[in-house]
Design an enzyme around this catalytic site. Structure first.
Site, PDB file in Angstrom:
ATOM      1  N   LYS A 194       0.891  -1.170   0.000  1.00 59.41           N
ATOM      2  CA  LYS A 194       0.000   0.000   0.000  1.00 59.41           C
ATOM      3  C   LYS A 194       0.921   1.209   0.000  1.00 59.41           C
ATOM      4  CE  LYS A 194      -1.925   2.971   2.237  1.00 59.41           C
ATOM      5  NZ  LYS A 194      -1.598   4.394   2.028  1.00 59.41           N
ATOM      6  N   GLU A 268       9.037   0.419  11.516  1.00 60.17           N
ATOM      7  CA  GLU A 268      10.132   1.400  11.523  1.00 60.17           C
ATOM      8  C   GLU A 268       9.473   2.760  11.670  1.00 60.17           C
ATOM      9  OE1 GLU A 268      12.168   4.133  10.956  1.00 60.17           O
ATOM     10  OE2 GLU A 268      12.684   3.637   8.874  1.00 60.17           O
ATOM     11  N   CYS A 303      13.901   9.890   8.959  1.00 59.34           N
ATOM     12  CA  CYS A 303      13.727   9.346  10.311  1.00 59.34           C
ATOM     13  C   CYS A 303      15.050   9.348  11.073  1.00 59.34           C
ATOM     14  CB  CYS A 303      13.117   7.960  10.252  1.00 59.34           C
ATOM     15  SG  CYS A 303      13.742   6.950   8.939  1.00 59.34           S
ATOM     16  N   GLU A 405       9.456  14.354  17.017  1.00 59.10           N
ATOM     17  CA  GLU A 405       9.967  14.306  15.638  1.00 59.10           C
ATOM     18  C   GLU A 405       9.293  15.411  14.815  1.00 59.10           C
ATOM     19  OE1 GLU A 405       8.999  10.823  13.068  1.00 59.10           O
ATOM     20  OE2 GLU A 405      11.129  10.817  12.626  1.00 59.10           O
TER      21      GLU A 405
HETATM   22  P1  NAI Z   1       1.653   8.005   8.470  1.00 59.10           P
HETATM   23  O1  NAI Z   1       2.248   7.097   9.471  1.00 59.10           O
HETATM   24  O2  NAI Z   1       0.257   8.509   8.689  1.00 59.10           O
HETATM   25  O3  NAI Z   1       1.650   7.302   7.019  1.00 59.10           O
HETATM   26  C1  NAI Z   1       2.506   6.271   6.628  1.00 59.10           C
HETATM   27  C2  NAI Z   1       1.724   5.218   5.839  1.00 59.10           C
HETATM   28  O4  NAI Z   1       0.741   4.625   6.684  1.00 59.10           O
HETATM   29  C3  NAI Z   1       0.947   5.781   4.642  1.00 59.10           C
HETATM   30  O5  NAI Z   1       0.994   4.846   3.584  1.00 59.10           O
HETATM   31  C4  NAI Z   1      -0.464   5.884   5.176  1.00 59.10           C
HETATM   32  O6  NAI Z   1      -1.455   5.855   4.185  1.00 59.10           O
HETATM   33  C5  NAI Z   1      -0.538   4.667   6.060  1.00 59.10           C
HETATM   34  N1  NAI Z   1      -1.583   4.733   7.095  1.00 59.10           N
HETATM   35  C6  NAI Z   1      -2.030   5.823   7.763  1.00 59.10           C
HETATM   36  N2  NAI Z   1      -3.008   5.472   8.628  1.00 59.10           N
HETATM   37  C7  NAI Z   1      -3.183   4.126   8.505  1.00 59.10           C
HETATM   38  C8  NAI Z   1      -4.044   3.181   9.132  1.00 59.10           C
HETATM   39  N3  NAI Z   1      -4.935   3.549  10.056  1.00 59.10           N
HETATM   40  N4  NAI Z   1      -3.951   1.884   8.768  1.00 59.10           N
HETATM   41  C9  NAI Z   1      -3.058   1.490   7.834  1.00 59.10           C
HETATM   42  N5  NAI Z   1      -2.220   2.340   7.204  1.00 59.10           N
HETATM   43  C10 NAI Z   1      -2.275   3.650   7.536  1.00 59.10           C
HETATM   44  O7  NAI Z   1       2.649   9.214   8.281  1.00 59.10           O
HETATM   45  P2  NAI Z   1       2.363  10.675   7.703  1.00 59.10           P
HETATM   46  O8  NAI Z   1       0.988  11.126   8.103  1.00 59.10           O
HETATM   47  O9  NAI Z   1       2.697  10.640   6.278  1.00 59.10           O
HETATM   48  O10 NAI Z   1       3.452  11.542   8.478  1.00 59.10           O
HETATM   49  C11 NAI Z   1       3.248  11.924   9.828  1.00 59.10           C
HETATM   50  C12 NAI Z   1       4.552  11.887  10.601  1.00 59.10           C
HETATM   51  O11 NAI Z   1       5.021  10.554  10.661  1.00 59.10           O
HETATM   52  C13 NAI Z   1       5.714  12.659   9.988  1.00 59.10           C
HETATM   53  O12 NAI Z   1       5.682  14.013  10.329  1.00 59.10           O
HETATM   54  C14 NAI Z   1       6.895  11.961  10.600  1.00 59.10           C
HETATM   55  O13 NAI Z   1       7.131  12.458  11.881  1.00 59.10           O
HETATM   56  C15 NAI Z   1       6.443  10.519  10.698  1.00 59.10           C
HETATM   57  N6  NAI Z   1       6.943   9.706   9.562  1.00 59.10           N
HETATM   58  C16 NAI Z   1       8.003   8.877   9.767  1.00 59.10           C
HETATM   59  C17 NAI Z   1       8.535   8.178   8.714  1.00 59.10           C
HETATM   60  C18 NAI Z   1       9.704   7.273   8.893  1.00 59.10           C
HETATM   61  O14 NAI Z   1      10.534   7.165   7.999  1.00 59.10           O
HETATM   62  N7  NAI Z   1       9.787   6.535   9.955  1.00 59.10           N
HETATM   63  C19 NAI Z   1       8.027   8.316   7.348  1.00 59.10           C
HETATM   64  C20 NAI Z   1       6.876   9.175   7.242  1.00 59.10           C
HETATM   65  C21 NAI Z   1       6.380   9.842   8.321  1.00 59.10           C
END
Ligand code: NAI
Ligand code: MG
Length: 504
Positions: A194, A268, A303, A405
């Protein structure tokens, strides 16, 4: 089936806008492009201009059902293929990715606003590298023989888990996807990814490319929103493993979903990585190290970004000034321009979040925030999501800017006098992904490296994730590891014990 003809070019294309259009509005299931069952799509936006560059299929439970069923069907034959043959196919995927490196770099720059020269090309190269590494490991899926009793042969064999559900973010979507897909496939699983709603197109192109090599159904991709498309993928009963990169908040939701079904999960989840600089370091190298560690070229959307920098007091002020001067000299602008060092933030939502942190820092009494580099002047970029990098000083360790973060071009620098105190501060957040130490005293450096609470600690360098080196956090930064042979064996396979009693 709402099948659509392939509109994508067979050869590498350097016309990223045409490619984005050709990829629009589709999932990739069982070797074919298909529209969402609902027919719905959503816009994909170039964050440097605000222009709509294409659409993504808006997936829901019905699309998940189709993709998982196909992946499950494909898995039976895929798992029967000798593992070195699977590895050889994954190596062929690496070669194809290498041929398309520039194409993928341009497309990801268009889609995510990451500068082509400093970020997007680097990511495209790393993706091929990960596939190449795992492709070579097909012969390593070995079990053990275990001493048990005379006349009893006891061995373990490793078996794949089945269908893997992978949910990925937008910051380094190709690479983070590769870390999941390549080991899952070599281990004999099939995969449904996804993609992130902000960056669905480049990874879809990769899926299409790899499907020229892999049997249909082995590697499938859905686009859509988290709860509507990611949720059903996590919950689907045929999904036997979930692997996720993203926020802590969503990581917890996913872990709960996996717990309901009792399937393993790898998470992660970002970090608040400390960089500790001692006065005896190589000064110029360490200043450059701070710039690259903070991933300013990616607007800090990493990250492992060194978002807390602790500098020993004798060199503190000189270090802050030198850092600011270096960031000032960086060029922020059109991500596809070769002169550009720093691209954009991904989305309006992240832009508002990062601005909120900056405003809070600037409003904190006694704190100083230094804005560096210049905003782009090109009128075509006036709607672009550019944020000037900020270096904050004189903030308290308890400040939200120091504890949470930010995922933007914002770092906080502190002076320190005492190694024990700085170690306690460095360990004093909920996160534990990465850390770096900069000193020529390796006795001190190794002592602190052993006591830092992080999955990856580097001395006198701070690289991003590398093929063949275990990667993953502790504390709220995640569960499980990626990028190594062991992570494939431990997270994408299970061990079965077989005992043979041959006593006469
Ligand atoms: P997010 O965690 O909401 O999204 C990441 C993925 O999870 C996307 O594909 C999203 O569609 C999916 N997702 C969201 N809600 C879900 C659910 N209930 N069930 C299943 N899948 C779901 O991250 P977002 O909103 O893009 O960014 C928010 C914060 O997260 C950022 O500001 C940052 O701090 C952190 N982040 C950390 C990352 C890392 O590399 N560890 C990467 C992206 C964001
Ligand atoms: Mg989110």
């Amino acid at each position: 089936m709402l099948d659509q003809p392939h509109r994508t070019p067979a050869e590498p294309s350097l016309d990223e806008k045409a490619l984005a259009k050709a990829l629009s509005g589709q999932h990739f299931i069982a070797g074919r492009f298909v529209a969402a069952r609902s027919g719905k799509t959503f816009d994909v936006v170039n964050p440097a201009t605000g222009e709509v560059i294409g659409q993504a299929a808006e997936g829901d439970a019905a699309d998940v059902e189709a993709a998982v069923q196909d992946a499950d069907r494909a898995q039976k034959d895929w798992a029967k293929m000798p593992s070195r043959k699977r590895g050889a196919l994954v190596s062929q995927c690496a070669a194809l990715l290498n041929q398309h490196k520039e194409e993928l770099a341009r497309l990801i720059a268009l889609e995510t606003g990451k500068a082509l020269r400093t970020e997007s090309r680097v990511e495209a190269g790393a993706v091929a590298d990960i596939f190449e590494m795992y492709g070579g490991l097909g012969g390593e899926l070995k079990g053990e023989s275990v001493p048990f009793a005379p006349n009893v042969l006891s061995v373990t064999v490793r078996e794949p888990l089945g269908v893997v559900g992978a949910i990925i973010p937008w910051n380094v979507p190709m690479l983070l996807m590769a870390l999941k897909v390549a080991p899952a496939l070599v281990a004999g699983n099939t995969v449904v990814v996804k993609s992130a709603e902000e960056a669905p197109l480049t990874v879809l192109r990769i899926c299409e490319l790899l499907n020229r090599v892999l049997p249909p159904g082995c590697f499938n991709m859905l686009s859509g929103f988290g709860p509507e498309c990611g949720g059903p993928l996590v919950q689907h009963k045929l999904v036997k493993k979930v692997t996720f990169t993203g926020s802590v908040e969503v990581g917890r939701i996913i872990a709960k979903g996996a717990a309901e079904k009792l399937v393993p999960v790898t998470l992660e989840l970002g970090g608040k990585s400390p960089m500790i600089v001692f006065a005896d370091c190589d000064f110029d190298k360490t200043v450059m190290g701070a710039i690259t560690s903070m991933r300013f070229t990616r607007q800090g959307q990493s990250c492992t970004a060194a978002s807390r920098i602790y500098v020993e007091r004798p060199i503190y002020q000189r270090f802050v000034d030198a850092m600011a001067a270096k960031v000032d000299a960086m060029v922020m602008g059109d991500p596809l321009d070769e002169k550009t060092d720093i691209g954009t933030i991904i989305s309006d939502e992240q832009f508002a979040k990062v601005k909120g942190f900056i405003d809070e820092g600037l409003a904190t009494s006694g704190a100083t925030g230094r804005a560096c580099s210049a905003m782009p002047e090109d009128p075509a970029l006036k709607k672009g999501l550019f944020i000037q990098p900020y270096i904050f000083t004189d903030l308290a360790n308890e400040s939200r800017l120091v504890q949470e973060e930010i995922f933007g071009p914002v770092t906080v620098v502190f002076p320190f006098d005492d190694a024990e105190k700085v170690l306690a501060d460095a360990n004093g957040t909920d996160y534990g992904l990465a850390a770096s130490l900069w000193t020529n005293n390796l006795t001190l450096g190794l002592d602190l490296a052993n006591r830092l609470e992080a999955g990856l600690v580097q001395i006198n360098q701070n690289l991003v994730v590398q093929a063949n080196l275990s990667y993953g956090g502790v504390k709220s930064s995640g569960l499980g590891k990626e990028a190594s042979l062991e992570s494939m064996l431990e997270h994408f396979m299970h061990k079965k014990t077989i005992m043979v009693n041959y006593a006469s």
